[in-house]
Enzyme design. Structure first.
Site, PDB file in Angstrom:
ATOM      1  CG  ASP A 126      87.579 -45.872  69.607  1.00  2.71           C
ATOM      2  OD1 ASP A 126      87.104 -46.339  69.091  1.00  2.71           O
ATOM      3  OD2 ASP A 126      86.702 -43.937  69.370  1.00  2.71           O
ATOM      4  CG  HIS A 175      88.597 -47.252  64.007  1.00  2.00           C
ATOM      5  ND1 HIS A 175      88.547 -46.379  64.912  1.00  2.00           N
ATOM      6  CD2 HIS A 175      87.357 -47.756  65.231  1.00  2.00           C
ATOM      7  CE1 HIS A 175      88.507 -45.531  66.237  1.00  2.00           C
ATOM      8  NE2 HIS A 175      87.592 -47.117  66.007  1.00  2.00           N
ATOM      9  CD  GLU A 203      84.941 -46.057  64.082  1.00  4.71           C
ATOM     10  OE1 GLU A 203      83.525 -46.699  64.815  1.00  4.71           O
ATOM     11  OE2 GLU A 203      84.850 -45.176  64.576  1.00  4.71           O
ATOM     12  CD  GLU A 204      86.275 -42.933  66.290  1.00  8.34           C
ATOM     13  OE1 GLU A 204      85.189 -42.038  66.053  1.00  8.34           O
ATOM     14  OE2 GLU A 204      86.671 -43.540  67.226  1.00  8.34           O
ATOM     15  CG  ASP A 258      89.779 -44.040  62.037  1.00  8.85           C
ATOM     16  OD1 ASP A 258      89.955 -44.894  62.765  1.00  8.85           O
ATOM     17  OD2 ASP A 258      89.169 -42.674  62.016  1.00  8.85           O
ATOM     18  CD  GLU A 282      84.284 -49.724  68.251  1.00  6.93           C
ATOM     19  OE1 GLU A 282      84.917 -48.707  69.004  1.00  6.93           O
ATOM     20  OE2 GLU A 282      84.719 -49.421  66.680  1.00  6.93           O
ATOM     21  CG  HIS A 314      85.425 -39.862  70.771  1.00 11.40           C
ATOM     22  ND1 HIS A 314      84.248 -39.654  69.761  1.00 11.40           N
ATOM     23  CD2 HIS A 314      86.382 -41.313  70.276  1.00 11.40           C
ATOM     24  CE1 HIS A 314      84.136 -40.656  69.081  1.00 11.40           C
ATOM     25  NE2 HIS A 314      85.277 -41.530  69.302  1.00 11.40           N
TER      26      HIS A 314
END
Length: 361
Positions: free
Chosen positions: A96, A70, A129-130, A72, A158, A335
């Protein structure tokens, strides 16, 4: 628009991707840059669909490997642009999962037209995705361009600490609600305490013994937990409502229906307590016995483990495609303000992937 050099060292490419902010719903700039770069790769077919960029080789090799990542990130926390300190690259998305994206883009660019390639590649860089499932680009691709999701094995970039994490757990979240009757606490017998109605359910959850199950050599541990609880009107009032979120993380040998049935059997909701499903997603079987997946495990030195948590490998499993998580970085840094990835791990994953893609199927 930033010009990406896909043939550059994957560490450099990771930094270039991190330096293009791409929080969810704002992936346009990075999708533009990725699209422009993959269109310069010889011998690949490219599709731009919303802010998803898809590219694939068409050399009719024995197997096809899907590389999915992903684009994003969560909103940056003063951690863009990237910076490097010794062997560590810092910045939003380093873990991530822009390092995984960089490894995949580099593999496509350097191998698409190479005589060393032994497996066709489909690259999928997707948006959303997030955030909520309705925005997930991989789900949109499955619905509107399913022909791009055909392959023998899928690798999701991932973060997995450069170790294959196979399959994923399923998850159900129930909102369990107890209703009662409000009264003054000095005359509590005139009311019905909603929180007290939840108490026996809470005890059953607290005493729950989690199952462990081995699938394809991966050991999954289930878990049933209260993750949020609310009640109360005032400090002198019997509450007439209490509710909690109960989350069940289940091994991928259970379907969602089977997991829900088990969950309700354990909770044994009494009179005055009801539930509704707040969220439910299926797990993904590891599929490591499938030839293409077994060859990937071999290329990584035979080291693998179960994936705890849910990822988009579940979407591939639903299509009958064995899928694994394999990417650089420690998931614990996802994150965070100090999100970081060892550059040696990016190099390791890149070299392993190249070895796999250039080994005879």
């Amino acid at each position: 628009m930033t010009s990406l050099n896909l043939a550059a060292d994957p560490v450099t490419l990771t930094a270039q991707l991190v330096d293009i902010p791409s929080p969810s719903h704002h992936e346009g700039a990075i999708a533009d840059a990725v699209e422009a770069a993959v269109r310069r790769v010889p011998g690949v077919e490219v599709l731009r669909f919303r802010n998803n960029v898809l590219a694939r080789t068409k050399r009719e090799l024995p197997t096809r490997v899907i590389l999915a990542g992903h684009l994003d990130t969560v909103p940056p926390a003063d951690n863009v642009p990237s910076h490097r300190e010794g062997d560590v690259l810092f910045g939003c998305g380093t873990v991530d999962m822009k390092s995984g994206d960089a490894v995949f883009l580099h593999a496509l660019a350097t191998l698409a037209d190479s005589p060393a390639l032994r497996r066709d590649i489909t690259l999928i860089c997707y948006e959303g995705e997030e955030v909520a499932d309705e925005f997930n680009g991989l789900g949109h691709i499955a619905a509107e361009h399913p022909e791009w999701l055909r392959g023998d094995v899928a690798i999701l970039g991932e973060p997995s600490g450069a170790v294959i994490e196979a399959g994923c757990q399923g998850s159900i979240r129930l909102r369990v609600v107890a209703s009662g009757k409000r009264a003054h606490s000095a005359r509590g017998w005139m009311g019905v305490n909603a929180m007290h109605r939840l108490a026996p359910v809470m005890m059953r959850i607290a005493e729950y013994q989690a199952r462990e199950v081995d699938i394809d050599g991966c050991r999954y541990r289930e878990g049933l937990n209260i993750v949020h609880c609310e009640s109360g009107v005032a400090t002198n009032t019997i509450p007439d409502e209490a509710w909690m979120f109960v989350n069940f993380r289940f091994a991928p040998d259970r379907s969602v229906a089977q997991a829900l049935a088990h969950m309700l059997e354990v909770l044994a909701l009494p009179e005055g307590v009801s539930y509704h499903i707040d969220d439910a997603v299926a797990g993904a079987l590891p599929g490591l016995s499938q030839p293409a997946a077994a060859e990937l495990v071999s290329a990584t030195g035979g080291v693998f483990r179960a994936k705890y948590g849910w990822t988009d490998v579940s979407r591939f499993s639903a299509l009958g495609i064995p899928a694994v998580n394999f990417g650089p970085g420690d998931p614990a840094y996802c994150h965070t303000r100090d999100e970081q990835c060892p550059v040696s791990m990016i190099t390791e994953v890149s070299e392993t992937l190249h070895r796999y893609l250039t080994t005879q199927a």
